[in-house]
Scaffold this motif. Structure first.
Motif, mmCIF file in Angstrom:
data_model
loop_
_atom_site.group_PDB
_atom_site.id
_atom_site.type_symbol
_atom_site.label_atom_id
_atom_site.label_comp_id
_atom_site.label_asym_id
_atom_site.label_seq_id
_atom_site.Cartn_x
_atom_site.Cartn_y
_atom_site.Cartn_z
ATOM 1 N N GLN A 186 9.305 -5.065 -3.958
ATOM 2 C CA GLN A 186 8.731 -6.375 -3.955
ATOM 3 C C GLN A 186 7.198 -6.683 -3.962
ATOM 4 O OE1 GLN A 186 10.729 -9.876 -2.413
ATOM 5 N NE2 GLN A 186 12.504 -8.247 -1.735
ATOM 6 N N ILE A 187 6.725 -5.885 -2.701
ATOM 7 C CA ILE A 187 5.289 -5.885 -2.324
ATOM 8 C C ILE A 187 4.393 -5.295 -3.771
ATOM 9 C CG2 ILE A 187 3.638 -4.886 -0.777
ATOM 10 C CD1 ILE A 187 5.671 -5.510 1.507
ATOM 11 N N VAL B 164 11.142 -11.740 5.444
ATOM 12 C CA VAL B 164 11.976 -10.545 5.511
ATOM 13 C C VAL B 164 13.167 -11.082 6.400
ATOM 14 C CG1 VAL B 164 10.314 -8.942 5.191
ATOM 15 C CG2 VAL B 164 10.673 -9.791 7.618
ATOM 16 N N SER B 165 13.517 -12.432 6.711
ATOM 17 C CA SER B 165 14.560 -12.751 7.195
ATOM 18 C C SER B 165 16.060 -12.540 6.905
ATOM 19 C CB SER B 165 14.488 -14.451 7.693
ATOM 20 O OG SER B 165 13.248 -14.879 8.193
ATOM 21 N N ASN C 22 18.245 0.864 4.669
ATOM 22 C CA ASN C 22 17.463 1.617 3.941
ATOM 23 C C ASN C 22 17.098 1.114 2.397
ATOM 24 O OD1 ASN C 22 15.852 4.354 3.397
ATOM 25 N ND2 ASN C 22 17.439 4.552 2.008
ATOM 26 N N SER C 23 18.193 0.475 2.011
ATOM 27 C CA SER C 23 18.163 -0.189 0.758
ATOM 28 C C SER C 23 17.102 -1.278 0.690
ATOM 29 C CB SER C 23 19.389 -0.364 0.101
ATOM 30 O OG SER C 23 20.208 0.582 -0.247
ATOM 31 N N SER C 24 17.064 -2.153 1.725
ATOM 32 C CA SER C 24 16.600 -3.398 1.990
ATOM 33 C C SER C 24 15.004 -3.064 2.222
ATOM 34 C CB SER C 24 16.836 -4.003 3.515
ATOM 35 O OG SER C 24 18.538 -4.626 3.163
ATOM 36 N N ILE C 25 14.669 -1.964 3.016
ATOM 37 C CA ILE C 25 13.258 -1.494 3.032
ATOM 38 C C ILE C 25 12.666 -1.089 1.819
ATOM 39 C CG2 ILE C 25 11.898 0.432 3.980
ATOM 40 C CD1 ILE C 25 12.716 -1.757 6.055
ATOM 41 N N ILE C 26 13.505 -0.555 1.045
ATOM 42 C CA ILE C 26 12.912 0.098 -0.395
ATOM 43 C C ILE C 26 12.785 -1.135 -1.353
ATOM 44 C CG2 ILE C 26 13.568 1.327 -2.482
ATOM 45 C CD1 ILE C 26 14.947 3.344 -0.766
#
Length: 343
Positions: free
Chosen positions: A191-192, A173-174, A182-186
C-alpha cells in the motif's frame, strides 16, 4: 558524484508495527544496500530526561512523577542526525523508525518520504501491555497519562504539517486486511509503495502525479484532472474551497484504492491527490492517476476511482459565487455525495 541515498521514515503511533514494517522494507529494498536507524538508539539517560509531575503519578507511582520519554527533548537529535548523514553515504536506502520523527525539524528536512502510522487507542493499549522489552518499563498510568496523549499531539502536528508538505502521508494500521501477521505487513508495504494518497493545500502538479504511477511494466497511464470551473447551476463561481477530517479521509481514500485493486487486479500503481483550501478558477482540485499494462484497465480504473471518491470520500466543498444580488457573495458547503447529485 555519489548517488543520493533515499531516506524513508516510518513515524507515528507507539506499537503500530513501525519496526516490523521497517524490516520488511529492508528485505524488499535489499538488505545489503538498506540500513535501519531507530530513533530509540538516541535516547538520553533517565537523569537527563525531563520529569512530568502529573497528578496521576502522585498516586500511581512510587517516585511521584513520570519521565518524559515521549517528547523529542528526550532524544539526542544531533546524534540522530549525524548518524543519518553518515549512513546515507554508505547505503542506497536509509529507513528511519521512530514515533517522534515528525516532531524533529532537523530530521524531517533530511527525509524524502514520511509515512505516519496511525492506531486506535484500544489496539495500541493491548499491544503496549503485551510488550516486555521497554527499558525502563512503563510505570503505572504512563500509557494513559503520557504516551498516548503525546501521540495524539504529535499526530495533530503531523496532520497540520502534512497539508503543506507533500512528503508526508498517513496509513491506518488498526485493522489489517489479513489475519496472518506476515501477510498484513507485506500488504501495508505494498500500500505504501503503490498507493499514493495525498491531501494538500499546495497546488497540484499533474505531471508529478503521473510520474508517481509510472512503471516500466506498464504501457498505460490514465489520469483525471478535475479543475474549478467558473459556473455551477447557472451561477457564476468565484472559487472553491475544500476541507475534510484528514485522517478519516486518508483512511477512506486508501479503502478506495483497495476496492480498485479488487476490481482491476492488473493495476500497478494508484495516485489520488486532493487539494484542500481555496482553489481558484482553472486550478486542479483533484488529480487521479492509475497505471496498468494495457490502456483499457487504466482508463476504467481511473473512472471508477473518480466515482468512488465522489460517493465515499468525506471531503467537503464550499462553492462561493456571485449571484448578482445586493447581498453580494454567497456560498454553500456541500459534501462530495451532495455534489455528485447535482453533476
Amino acid at each position: 558524484m555519489a548517488q543520493k541515498s533515499y531516506i524513508f521514515a516510518l513515524a507515528g503511533c507507539t506499537n503500530s508495527g513501525k519496526s516490523t514494517l521497517a524490516k520488511e522494507f529492508q528485505r524488499f529494498f535489499g538488505a545489503s544496500e538498506t540500513t535501519i536507524i531507530n530513533q530509540d538508539e538516541f535516547y538520553k539517560l533517565e537523569d537527563e530526561v525531563e520529569k512530568i509531575y502529573d497528578p496521576a503519578a502522585l498516586t500511581l507511582t512510587e517516585q511521584g512523577y513520570y519521565w518524559s520519554f515521549d517528547e523529542k527533548e528526550a532524544i539526542h537529535i544531533d546524534k540522530f542526525k549525524e548518524r543519518i548523514l553518515y549512513d546515507s553515504k554508505k547505503f542506497k536506502n536509509v529507513i528511519l523508525d521512530g514515533n517522534m520523527i515528525t516532531e524533529m525539524d532537523e530530521i524531517v528536512e533530511l527525509c524524502d518520504r514520511i509515512v505516519v502510522l496511525t492506531l486506535d487507542i484500544k489496539t495500541c493499549r493491548r499491544r503496549r501491555e503485551a510488550r516486555t522489552d521497554y527499558v525502563p518499563p512503563d510505570t503505572p498510568g504512563y500509557f494513559d497519562n503520557v504516551a498516548f496523549p503525546a501521540y495524539l499531539r504529535h499526530l495533530e502536528n503531523a496532520r497540520k504539517r502534512s497539508r503543506s508538505d507533500n512528503r508526508i502521508t498517513f496509513i491506518d494500521v488498526s485493522e489489517p486486511r489479513f489475519a496472518d501477521r506476515n501477510s498484513s505487513i507485506i500488504d501495508f508495504r505494498k500500500q505504501i509503495l503503490n498507493d499514493y494518497v495525498k491531501l494538500t493545500d499546495q497546488k497540484l502538479d499533474v505531471g508529478s502525479v503521473d510520474r508517481l504511477v509510472s512503471d516500466p511494466t506498464c504501457g498505460a497511464i490514465s489520469t483525471f484532472n478535475g479543475v474549478t470551473r467558473d459556473n455551477h447551476a447557472g451561477r457564476d463561481v468565484t472559487h472553491l474551497s475544500y476541507d475534510c477530517h484528514d485522517l478519516m479521509a486518508y483512511k477512506k481514500l486508501r479503502g478506495i484504492c483497495s476496492e480498485i485493486r479488487k476490481e482491476f487486479p492488473d493495476i500497478s500503481k494508484i495516485a489520488i491527490f486532493h487539494r484542500l483550501g481555496k482553489v481558484d478558477i482553472g486550478e486542479s482540485s483533484v488529480v487521479i492517476s492509475t497505471s496498468s499494462p494495457h490502456r483499457k484497465t487504466a482508463i476504467e480504473a481511473t473512472s471508477k476511482c473518480i466515482d468512488l471518491l465522489k460517493d465515499q470520500a468525506p471531503i467537503f466543498k464550499y462553492e462561493e459565487y456571485s449571484n448578482g444580488e445586493t447581498e453580494g457573495v454567497k456560498g454553500v458547503w456541500k459534501s462530495n455525495i451532495d455534489d455528485r447529485k447535482t453533476n
